[in-house]
Design an enzyme around this catalytic site. Structure first.
Site, PDB file in Angstrom:
ATOM      1  N   GLU A 268       8.404  11.488  16.146  1.00  0.00           N
ATOM      2  CA  GLU A 268       8.837  10.373  15.291  1.00  0.00           C
ATOM      3  C   GLU A 268       9.843   9.495  16.017  1.00  0.00           C
ATOM      4  OE1 GLU A 268       7.458   9.580  12.564  1.00  0.00           O
ATOM      5  OE2 GLU A 268       6.561  11.379  11.737  1.00  0.00           O
ATOM      6  N   ARG A 272       8.854   5.662  16.675  1.00  0.00           N
ATOM      7  CA  ARG A 272       9.617   4.669  15.903  1.00  0.00           C
ATOM      8  C   ARG A 272      10.760   4.062  16.717  1.00  0.00           C
ATOM      9  NH1 ARG A 272       9.241   6.494   9.605  1.00  0.00           N
ATOM     10  NH2 ARG A 272       7.764   8.182   9.892  1.00  0.00           N
ATOM     11  N   GLU A 535      -2.350   2.558   7.211  1.00  0.00           N
ATOM     12  CA  GLU A 535      -3.581   2.778   7.987  1.00  0.00           C
ATOM     13  C   GLU A 535      -4.778   1.948   7.540  1.00  0.00           C
ATOM     14  OE1 GLU A 535      -1.617   5.218   6.786  1.00  0.00           O
ATOM     15  OE2 GLU A 535      -0.720   5.924   8.646  1.00  0.00           O
TER      16      GLU A 535
HETATM   17  C1  DMJ Z   1       3.330   6.242  10.940  1.00  0.00           C
HETATM   18  O1  DMJ Z   1       4.602   6.716  11.203  1.00  0.00           O
HETATM   19  C2  DMJ Z   1       2.493   6.289  12.173  1.00  0.00           C
HETATM   20  O2  DMJ Z   1       1.431   5.453  11.988  1.00  0.00           O
HETATM   21  C3  DMJ Z   1       2.008   7.660  12.499  1.00  0.00           C
HETATM   22  O3  DMJ Z   1       1.081   7.680  13.565  1.00  0.00           O
HETATM   23  C4  DMJ Z   1       1.383   8.354  11.322  1.00  0.00           C
HETATM   24  N1  DMJ Z   1       1.527   7.624  10.113  1.00  0.00           N
HETATM   25  C5  DMJ Z   1       2.753   7.000   9.780  1.00  0.00           C
HETATM   26  C6  DMJ Z   1       2.588   6.088   8.598  1.00  0.00           C
HETATM   27  O4  DMJ Z   1       1.662   6.492   7.685  1.00  0.00           O
END
Ligand code: DMJ
Length: 647
Positions: A268, A272, A535
């Site tokens: 994460e 991010r 998504e």
């Molecule tokens: C996001 O943090 C990213 O897209 C990750 O790959 C998986 N999904 C979450 C959001 O749904």
């Protein structure tokens, strides 16, 4: 002698020493600090003595060894009369030694040691004459110097890299007034989300829009790392919200600190924070983002210290101690986590010239290539201690998803030079098509999950990203199946749209089934929620870019309206717990990915294609755009400011 000043850095106190008043009658008050100096002196005298004994005691076996050692050492000398060879002013000594010269040399060294010793003693005496406060002040000054040096080292500007200036001729402003209006609406939603976070959650990771306060989850650890700020930066920039962008930059510059005792998710934080910072850097050219990204990456590196080099899921940013999620199969690491580092890490090597990041992710790839894959599928779990797969579950949704995405994007990001990644992607997609993709009775194409030898006919909201991935990977596909993969992308987009359309709120559930007469509908209560995920919209956007079929904008607009109607509250945007209920309850979380991804993809869907063209930019899995690196191929990765070599 500078060592004493470093003593207090250890923070440990020495036990009281029994030299006391008789040894140093005038300095009772400084006794404890003095004791440290004295101990150190004694220690250094002892070491010197040992050193002297080791080298100079006659006829000892060590002496002999030293002589032998010297034979191989280059000593500046020009006299070749004793059989040595002169090599450009340096002599390699032969057997015959000049005893006299040797004794003189020993004497000179002894004198030097004696003089150093006396000097150190004098310095220590001088120190001991000082008051406790003076000594403490000196120590503090030394400490500050060290800290300053470290800081300087940390924030040393990295080599400049060329910045792509490719974010749209006219910032992607669409010509059609209706589309322009829709795009403005999405920008207004971004402002609403940001302003409320700014007001009620500033510096916290996320916002609770109903309670109007900060929020966090365990993926960010226990400290306030401003996840929403970092995640939102590039969206703000792309939307032209420059004041907000500057506020975010200022916060990052002054407050974003990674020396915290906090256990975070490596995945994460990578997608991010590192992804967000890198994108902000590439878009704006502001050095601070690059510097912070590199600092943070350094903190993630200890996570790779496992017997296999497969990183732990979590790492403590301060101690570097890593571990895995308790729920993951037999202490396993997760495919979608350790397999979703490649893009960011390659960029880090590119920007810093340091191959360490690149090597880490390539090591993972090599290891995966060597492993057996049941039915050609990659299981979701891999044990970082044994290097063996955990449970044989395979998913293109949660736990697996972005691993496949990053194989494709590694190839795209390398300007299509990384053909190894493309091959791995093609192989994986073929196995997925064969074993996981099915058509429902009602004609909907879905991607199920493989669990211990059977297919679960359930698809997650997360899996819906795959429609976009298939479309993105169509060009360059094996056996020239571009049309096939574009079609597959369109079918997944359609199925996911159905999962939205078959709800009361016109928002998609977390997971939906294709079983026993149920099609694209959530069955379990705990799968009916919508948490502002991106998504489905992500797939609409890719499909729009590749086909320009207006239905994708229409579907995107439906989702925009539904979000604005059912997720908007006065304090921001919230997820909802049941998309089939006409009076939904809120989960009271404004996820950082709502600003990073959902609103960005929507905005791009209603922008012209010259805003972040896909030939030049590749979006990481958190929708942070990173430029394509035009790399040349070589045996080893050698990064420089302008070129990086690909293995
Ligand atoms: C996001 O943090 C990213 O897209 C990750 O790959 C998986 N999904 C979450 C959001 O749904």
């Amino acid at each position: 002698m500078t060592t004493p000043a470093l003593l207090p850095l250890s923070g440990r106190r020495l036990p009281p020493l029994n030299l006391g008043a008789s040894a140093f009658p005038h300095h009772r008050a400084t006794l404890r600090l003095s004791e440290k100096f004295i101990l150190l002196l004694i220690l250094s005298a002892f070491i010197t003595l040992c050193f002297g004994a080791f080298f100079f005691l006659p006829d000892s076996s060590k002496h002999k060894r030293f002589d032998l050692g010297l034979e191989d050492v280059l000593i500046p000398h020009v006299d070749t009369s004793k059989g040595g060879k002169n090599l450009g002013g340096f002599l390699i000594h032969g057997q015959g030694h000049d005893e006299h010269r040797h004794r003189e040399e020993e004497e000179r060294l002894r004198n030097k040691i004696r003089a150093d010793h006396e000097k150190a003693l004098e310095e220590a005496k001088e120190k001991l004459k000082k008051s406790r406060d003076e000594i403490q002040a000196e120590i503090q000054t030394e400490k500050n110097k060290v800290v300053q040096e470290l800081k300087k080292k940390d924030s040393k500007p990295l080599p400049p890299v060329p910045l792509p200036n490719l974010i749209g001729i006219n910032s992607g402003e669409p010509a059609d007034p209706d589309i322009r209006e829709k795009r403005n609406k999405i920008k207004e939603m971004m402002k609403h989300a940001w302003d409320n976070y700014r007001q009620y959650g500033w510096g916290h990771n996320e916002l609770k829009p109903i309670a109007r306060k900060g929020h966090s989850t365990n993926i960010f650890g226990n400290s306030q790392m401003g996840a929403t700020i970092v995640d939102a930066l590039d969206t703000l920039y792309i939307m032209g919200l420059h004041d907000e962008f500057r506020e975010g930059q200022e916060w990052i510059d002054k407050n974003l600190d990674f020396s915290v005792n906090s256990e975070v998710s490596v995945f994460e934080v990578n997608i991010r924070f590192i992804g967000g910072l890198l994108a902000a850097y590439y878009l704006s050219g502001q050095e601070v983002f690059k510097i912070k990204a590199v600092q943070l990456a350094g903190k993630l590196l200890p996570a790779f210290n496992t017997p296999t080099g497969i990183p732990w899921a979590m790492v403590n940013l301060k101690s570097g101690v890593g571990r895995n999620w308790g729920w993951a199969s037999a202490g396993s690491s997760i495919l979608a986590e350790f397999g979703t580092l490649h893009m960011e890490f390659v960029h880090l090597s590119y920007l810093t010239g340091d191959p360490v990041y690149y090597n880490k992710v390539m090591h993972i790839r090599k290891l995966l290539q060597k492993m057996d894959r049941p039915n050609g599928l990659y299981p979701n779990y891999l044990n970082p201690r044994t290097g063996r797969w955990g449970q044989h579950h395979t998913s293109v949704g949660g736990l697996g998803d972005s691993f496949y995405e990053y194989l494709l994007k590694a190839w795209l990001m390398s300007d299509k030079m990384d053909t190894e990644a493309r091959k791995m992607y093609d192989d994986a997609i073929e196995a997925i098509e064969k074993h996981l993709i099915r058509k429902s009775n009602g004609g909907l194409t879905f991607i199920g999950e493989w669990k211990n030898g059977h297919l679960e006919r359930k698809m997650g909201h997360l899996t819906c990203f795959a429609g976009g991935m298939f479309a993105l990977g169509a060009d360059g596909s094996r056996d020239d199946k571009a049309g096939h993969y574009l079609q597959l992308g369109a079918e997944i987009a359609h199925t996911c749209h159905e999962s939205y359309d078959r709800t009361t709120l016109k928002l998609g559930p977390e997971a939906f089934k294709f079983d026993g007469g149920v099609e694209a509908v959530a069955v379990r209560q705990n799968e009916k929620y919508y948490i502002l995920r991106p998504e489905v919209i992500e797939t609409y956007w890719y499909m729009w870019r590749f086909t320009h079929d207006p239905k994708y904008r229409q579907w995107g607009w439906e989702a925009t309206q539904a979000i604005d109607k059912y997720c908007r509250v006065s304090g921001g945007f919230s997820g909802v717990k049941d998309v089939y209920s006409s009076s939904p309850t809120y989960d009271d979380v404004q996820q950082s990915f709502f600003l990073a991804e959902t609103l960005k993809y929507l905005y791009l869907l209603f922008s012209s294609d010259d805003l972040l063209p896909l030939d030049n930019w590749v979006f990481n899995t958190e929708a942070h755009p990173l430029p394509v690196l035009h790399l040349t191929i070589s045996k080893h990765l050698v990064c420089s400011s302008l070129s990086a070599m690909w293995v």
